[in-house]
Design a protein around this motif. Structure first.
Motif, PDB file in Angstrom:
ATOM      1  N   ILE A 264      32.762   7.234  35.384  1.00  0.00           N
ATOM      2  CA  ILE A 264      32.539   7.462  33.966  1.00  0.00           C
ATOM      3  C   ILE A 264      33.514   6.647  33.131  1.00  0.00           C
ATOM      4  CG2 ILE A 264      34.021   9.500  33.990  1.00  0.00           C
ATOM      5  CD1 ILE A 264      30.869   8.964  31.842  1.00  0.00           C
ATOM      6  N   PHE A 375      28.875   9.984  28.426  1.00  0.00           N
ATOM      7  CA  PHE A 375      29.167  11.123  29.295  1.00  0.00           C
ATOM      8  C   PHE A 375      27.896  11.921  29.606  1.00  0.00           C
ATOM      9  CE2 PHE A 375      30.305  15.622  29.860  1.00  0.00           C
ATOM     10  CZ  PHE A 375      31.172  15.524  30.930  1.00  0.00           C
ATOM     11  N   THR A 376      27.097  12.195  28.574  1.00  0.00           N
ATOM     12  CA  THR A 376      25.866  12.970  28.758  1.00  0.00           C
ATOM     13  C   THR A 376      24.884  12.231  29.656  1.00  0.00           C
ATOM     14  OG1 THR A 376      26.143  13.985  26.572  1.00  0.00           O
ATOM     15  CG2 THR A 376      23.959  14.096  27.566  1.00  0.00           C
ATOM     16  N   TYR A 378      25.517   9.948  31.860  1.00  0.00           N
ATOM     17  CA  TYR A 378      26.059   9.884  33.218  1.00  0.00           C
ATOM     18  C   TYR A 378      25.806  11.200  33.955  1.00  0.00           C
ATOM     19  CZ  TYR A 378      29.552   9.375  36.952  1.00  0.00           C
ATOM     20  OH  TYR A 378      30.183   9.313  38.167  1.00  0.00           O
ATOM     21  N   GLN A 379      26.081  12.315  33.294  1.00  0.00           N
ATOM     22  CA  GLN A 379      25.869  13.610  33.926  1.00  0.00           C
ATOM     23  C   GLN A 379      24.387  13.867  34.195  1.00  0.00           C
ATOM     24  OE1 GLN A 379      28.292  15.413  35.120  1.00  0.00           O
ATOM     25  NE2 GLN A 379      29.863  14.095  34.250  1.00  0.00           N
ATOM     26  N   ASN A 380      23.537  13.497  33.257  1.00  0.00           N
ATOM     27  CA  ASN A 380      22.095  13.673  33.454  1.00  0.00           C
ATOM     28  C   ASN A 380      21.592  12.845  34.633  1.00  0.00           C
ATOM     29  OD1 ASN A 380      21.839  15.461  31.334  1.00  0.00           O
ATOM     30  ND2 ASN A 380      21.243  13.900  29.850  1.00  0.00           N
ATOM     31  N   LYS A 382      23.391  11.815  37.284  1.00  0.00           N
ATOM     32  CA  LYS A 382      23.864  12.413  38.533  1.00  0.00           C
ATOM     33  C   LYS A 382      23.040  13.658  38.887  1.00  0.00           C
ATOM     34  CE  LYS A 382      26.992   9.451  39.520  1.00  0.00           C
ATOM     35  NZ  LYS A 382      26.770   8.553  40.686  1.00  0.00           N
ATOM     36  N   THR A 383      22.717  14.446  37.863  1.00  0.00           N
ATOM     37  CA  THR A 383      21.881  15.622  38.104  1.00  0.00           C
ATOM     38  C   THR A 383      20.495  15.220  38.569  1.00  0.00           C
ATOM     39  OG1 THR A 383      23.093  16.878  36.425  1.00  0.00           O
ATOM     40  CG2 THR A 383      20.911  17.697  37.049  1.00  0.00           C
ATOM     41  N   LYS A 443      16.490   8.315  33.486  1.00  0.00           N
ATOM     42  CA  LYS A 443      17.900   8.674  33.314  1.00  0.00           C
ATOM     43  C   LYS A 443      18.807   7.487  33.611  1.00  0.00           C
ATOM     44  CE  LYS A 443      17.517  13.040  32.165  1.00  0.00           C
ATOM     45  NZ  LYS A 443      16.056  13.153  32.100  1.00  0.00           N
TER      46      LYS A 443
END
Length: 464
Positions: A264, A375-376, A378-380, A382-383, A443
């Protein structure tokens, strides 16, 4: 490819201007290339299978939103060029023709010949304490901001096309899954009929199988309808009628872009260097800073050189209008300084300072938003990777469960309700896996958009 990547610098020079201008031209080359093939005027979708790159090229060539953004960039470019006029002399040319008359004391009207004249004048600003430089730098910063705005428009449009492309692929996959489920339901119906005729099962099994078959047919029709809507959405973004047909290529399930292995922190650093809204905010701040300087320098003196040359053909020969020299001219130096303008300059300085403060706060807010976007995204992403992994396992399990349950029903070791349940679970697993697969593509594109480098997403897909 297809993306304008501007380079922000605290200091401006001719080299920076040329690099930036070349970047604009190169970024728009695909559109110009397609223009040679008349893609902008074609009325039907190209034949054959269209890859993601083909769709993006077509969209950039035909979409009015990107064309309008490019026109806005050209307007800013010409406004910037107009600012260089302050470094050059201004020259004006004039001409006149007049006919005079006069009335003497004896009321006799005297008529005179035509009087002709011409003049040319020039002026050049020698020194103004740097005001014109501040004005020029403001225009250059505004031009750079327009370039980054164009970049942002292009990237957002490409991201929208990517989403519509994957949405159509997902709809295609759902249609295939629905067709497969219909075949399974038809097999169950045929099996139930045979077993009922053989007296092995009750009529209720046949009814249950018919219910499942009807439900599968309804699901297929809904999937086809969703596909038509997804297709129409993509065609509309390509400026084609929504009722036309387009065939697009499926994407590989493998992912090989470097963005997947980056942390990140690395993505945030890339965003600081490439994200166009951050660069635009910085350019707007610079423009506001130069505007503030220009407002202050407007109160200082300026020195100019002036010169003029005139020619007159005067045929008046009396005391009222004596003959004048046919040629006349002047040359000199002029200094001027504003003393009082109704406090307009004072308020102008304060307004410019407020604009600069606002630009600084806007830049900080843009940075905060950009970091949260990265950040959002990246997290989305990975999810989405985890979801795809789990839905893949779910699909494998549901497929095997349906196969085993079908075999057990045929030998009388399972009920029709068991088979119906297995079929329903298989259909749900297929749809979830389809959605997860293409959602992962979206994503990943969102991560590329968040860091301001949608180009890397396209190149990563091409390499695969």
């Amino acid at each position: 490819m297809f993306v304008l990547l501007g380079l922000y610098s605290e200091e401006y020079n001719v080299g920076d201007f040329m690099k930036f201008h070349i970047a604009v031209i190169v970024g728009f080359l695909p559109v110009l290339a397609f223009g040679a093939d008349d893609c902008a005027t074609r009325r039907t979708v190209p034949e054959g299978v269209q890859s993601l790159q083909d769709v993006i090229n077509l969209g950039l060539c035909r979409n009015p939103q990107t064309a309008a953004a490019y026109a806005s960039l050209r307007s800013s470019h010409f406004n910037k060029n107009a600012g260089y006029a302050n470094y050059l002399p201004s020259v004006s040319l004039g001409a006149n023709a007049s006919k005079n008359f006069a009335q003497s004391a004896d009321t006799k009207v005297k008529d005179y010949d035509w009087h002709y004249g011409a003049s040319i004048s020039a002026s050049y600003l020698i020194f103004d304490f740097g005001k014109r430089t501040a004005d020029m730098n403001q225009m250059i910063s505004a031009y750079r901001a327009a370039g980054f705005d164009y970049d942002e428009t292009i990237q957002n449009f490409i991201y929208g096309l990517v989403g519509s492309y994957y949405e159509l692929l997902n709809a295609d996959a759902d249609v295939e899954s629905a067709e497969s489920a219909l075949k399974v339901a038809q097999t169950a119906k045929d099996t139930a009929d045979k077993k009922f005729k053989a007296g092995v099962v009750a009529k209720a099994d046949v009814y249950k199988a018919e219910t499942t078959l009807a439900s599968s047919q309804l699901s297929l029709e809904r999937s086809k309808n969703n596909r038509e809507i997804a297709k129409g959405t993509l065609l509309t973004k390509l400026s084609f009628p929504a009722n036309q047909e387009i065939i697009i290529a499926d994407m590989s399930s493998s992912f090989g872009s470097e963005a997947e292995s980056e942390s990140i922190e690395e993505l945030i650093n890339i965003a600081r260097e490439k994200r166009p809204d951050l660069l635009k905010a910085a350019a707007n701040k610079d423009a506001a800073w130069h505007k503030r300087n220009s407002a202050f320098l407007r109160n200082l003196p300026s020195i100019s050189a002036n010169g003029s040359l005139g020619w007159n053909d005067n045929n008046l020969h009396d005391v009222f209008a004596p003959e004048t020299d046919k040629m006349n001219g002047s040359i000199g130096i002029r200094a001027s300084m504003p003393l009082f303008a109704g406090f307009a300059n004072v308020y102008g300085i304060r307004a410019a300072e407020a604009d600069y403060d606002r630009a600084k706060y806007n830049e900080q807010q843009t940075k905060n938003t950009a970091m949260m976007d990265v950040f959002t995204a990246y997290q989305n992403y990975k999810t989405a990777q985890t979801v795809l992994k789990h839905t893949g396992a779910l699909l494998k399990s549901a497929t095997e469960s349906e196969r085993v349950t079908a075999g057990m029903y045929k030998v009388g070791r399972a009920t029709m309700l068991d088979w119906q349940t297995a079929q329903s679970e298989l259909v749900n697993a297929q749809r979830q896996n389809n959605a997860a697969k293409y959602d992962l593509f979206v994503k990943r594109a969102a991560v590329a958009l968040a860091i301001g480098d949608i180009k890397s997403e396209l190149e990563g897909i091409k390499d695969e």
